[in-house]
Write a protein that holds these residues in place. Structure first.
Motif, PDB file in Angstrom:
ATOM      1  N   LEU A  19      -0.992  -5.474  -0.034  1.00 46.13           N
ATOM      2  CA  LEU A  19      -0.434  -4.146   0.221  1.00 46.13           C
ATOM      3  C   LEU A  19      -1.538  -3.101   0.257  1.00 46.13           C
ATOM      4  N   ALA A  20      -2.482  -3.218  -0.677  1.00 45.49           N
ATOM      5  CA  ALA A  20      -3.628  -2.301  -0.679  1.00 45.49           C
ATOM      6  C   ALA A  20      -4.448  -2.463   0.593  1.00 45.49           C
ATOM      7  N   PHE A  21      -4.636  -3.725   1.012  1.00 47.62           N
ATOM      8  CA  PHE A  21      -5.390  -3.986   2.244  1.00 47.62           C
ATOM      9  C   PHE A  21      -4.732  -3.315   3.450  1.00 47.62           C
ATOM     10  N   VAL A  22      -3.399  -3.475   3.564  1.00 43.51           N
ATOM     11  CA  VAL A  22      -2.682  -2.888   4.695  1.00 43.51           C
ATOM     12  C   VAL A  22      -2.770  -1.369   4.665  1.00 43.51           C
ATOM     13  N   CYS A  23      -2.546  -0.793   3.485  1.00 40.53           N
ATOM     14  CA  CYS A  23      -2.595   0.676   3.369  1.00 40.53           C
ATOM     15  C   CYS A  23      -3.978   1.215   3.692  1.00 40.53           C
ATOM     16  N   TRP A  24      -4.998   0.578   3.158  1.00 42.82           N
ATOM     17  CA  TRP A  24      -6.358   1.031   3.429  1.00 42.82           C
ATOM     18  C   TRP A  24      -6.717   0.879   4.903  1.00 42.82           C
ATOM     19  N   SER A  25      -6.264  -0.223   5.495  1.00 47.40           N
ATOM     20  CA  SER A  25      -6.579  -0.445   6.905  1.00 47.40           C
ATOM     21  C   SER A  25      -5.899   0.583   7.791  1.00 47.40           C
ATOM     22  N   PHE A  28      -7.122   4.535   8.270  1.00 48.18           N
ATOM     23  CA  PHE A  28      -8.146   5.014   9.190  1.00 48.18           C
ATOM     24  C   PHE A  28      -7.541   5.623  10.451  1.00 48.18           C
ATOM     25  N   TYR A  29      -6.323   5.233  10.786  1.00 56.71           N
ATOM     26  CA  TYR A  29      -5.758   5.597  12.079  1.00 56.71           C
ATOM     27  C   TYR A  29      -5.235   7.030  12.197  1.00 56.71           C
ATOM     28  N   PRO A  30      -4.549   7.601  11.184  1.00 57.62           N
ATOM     29  CA  PRO A  30      -4.014   8.957  11.372  1.00 57.62           C
ATOM     30  C   PRO A  30      -5.056   9.989  11.788  1.00 57.62           C
TER      31      PRO A  30
END
Length: 245
Positions: A19-25, A28-30
């Motif tokens: 979950l942390a990996f997905v959130c951190w990844s 970057f996009y916004p």
């Protein structure tokens, strides 16, 4: 090596980590999307001047995120090609020539568009290059599958996901067109339309090759290694394997 004492804590640990990996990844996009939108007002105005100010811009946030993500993964793939053992494989001169022509065309068109800021026209050129590269990318694999009469060693999962993405993309465009009561969403973003069309066409072709034309039952359940083939030949000829080796 120490192991987990609690299975539930182990599962929670893994879930929280991913979950942390997905959130951190995704984090970057916004900012990238916001920067793109703030810098793209000129392009939006040119689009509205061409297709009408009442029309909705047919570029969603997921389009920008996908482009950024695709560039990053393609760059990673190129790094893998550079650092991993390739044996006697190398990039063909034809491929290098095609890439060179694409970059040269993009550069020339950029300098043509620069003086009068014809960014919408430049984006249409880039879209054309993207569609052309996608078409060129799929053809060799389709031909190779046909020549080998097999899809062995080739992942159908990638094609199924690509097909799902193409269908989802058309559904997204359709929903916007229905909501706005206009089909400009389709021909106003012809690059996105053609890109999905090419992808879906080849995905269907690849699925036909994998499941109908060259299914695993025709290929055999397991291919033999050279040593296994020699052993089989030795048995059939009643000769010791050592003599054949």
């Amino acid at each position: 090596m120490a192991s987990w004492n609690s299975h539930s804590l182990h599962i929670s640990y893994e879930v929280l980590g991913w979950l942390a990996f997905v959130c951190w990844s995704i984090s970057f996009y916004p900012q990238l999307i916001l920067n793109f939108r703030r810098k793209s007002s000129d392009i939006q105005e040119q689009y509205k001047d061409k297709y009408g100010h009442e029309e909705m811009i047919p570029v969603a946030a997921n389009d920008v995120a996908f482009s950024v993500h695709a560039v990053l993964l393609t760059a990673l793939t190129l790094v893998q090609i550079a650092i991993y053992d390739r044996g006697d494989q190398k990039v063909s001169k034809i491929a290098c020539g095609i890439v060179g022509v694409a970059w040269l065309t993009a550069a020339i068109c950029f300098f043509i568009a620069l003086p009068k800021h014809h960014w919408l026209w430049l984006l249409s050129i880039f879209n054309g290059i993207q569609v052309s590269m996608t078409l060129i990318k799929y053809i060799p694999q389709a031909v190779m599958n046909y020549m080998r009469k097999s899809t062995e060693g080739w992942s159908i999962g990638n094609i199924l996901l690509d097909f799902s993405g193409g269908i989802g993309n058309y559904a997204q465009m359709l929903m916007q067109s229905i909501d706005q009561g206009s089909w400009v969403n389709f021909y106003g973003n012809i690059g996105k339309l053609l890109l999905s069309l090419v992808s879906v066409f080849f995905d269907i072709l690849f699925m036909c090759q994998h499941y109908l034309l060259y299914p695993s039952s025709k290929r055999g359940t397991k291919s033999e290694t050279p040593l296994e083939e020699e052993a089989q030949d030795a048995k059939s000829s009643d000769k010791p394997l050592a003599e054949n080796v």
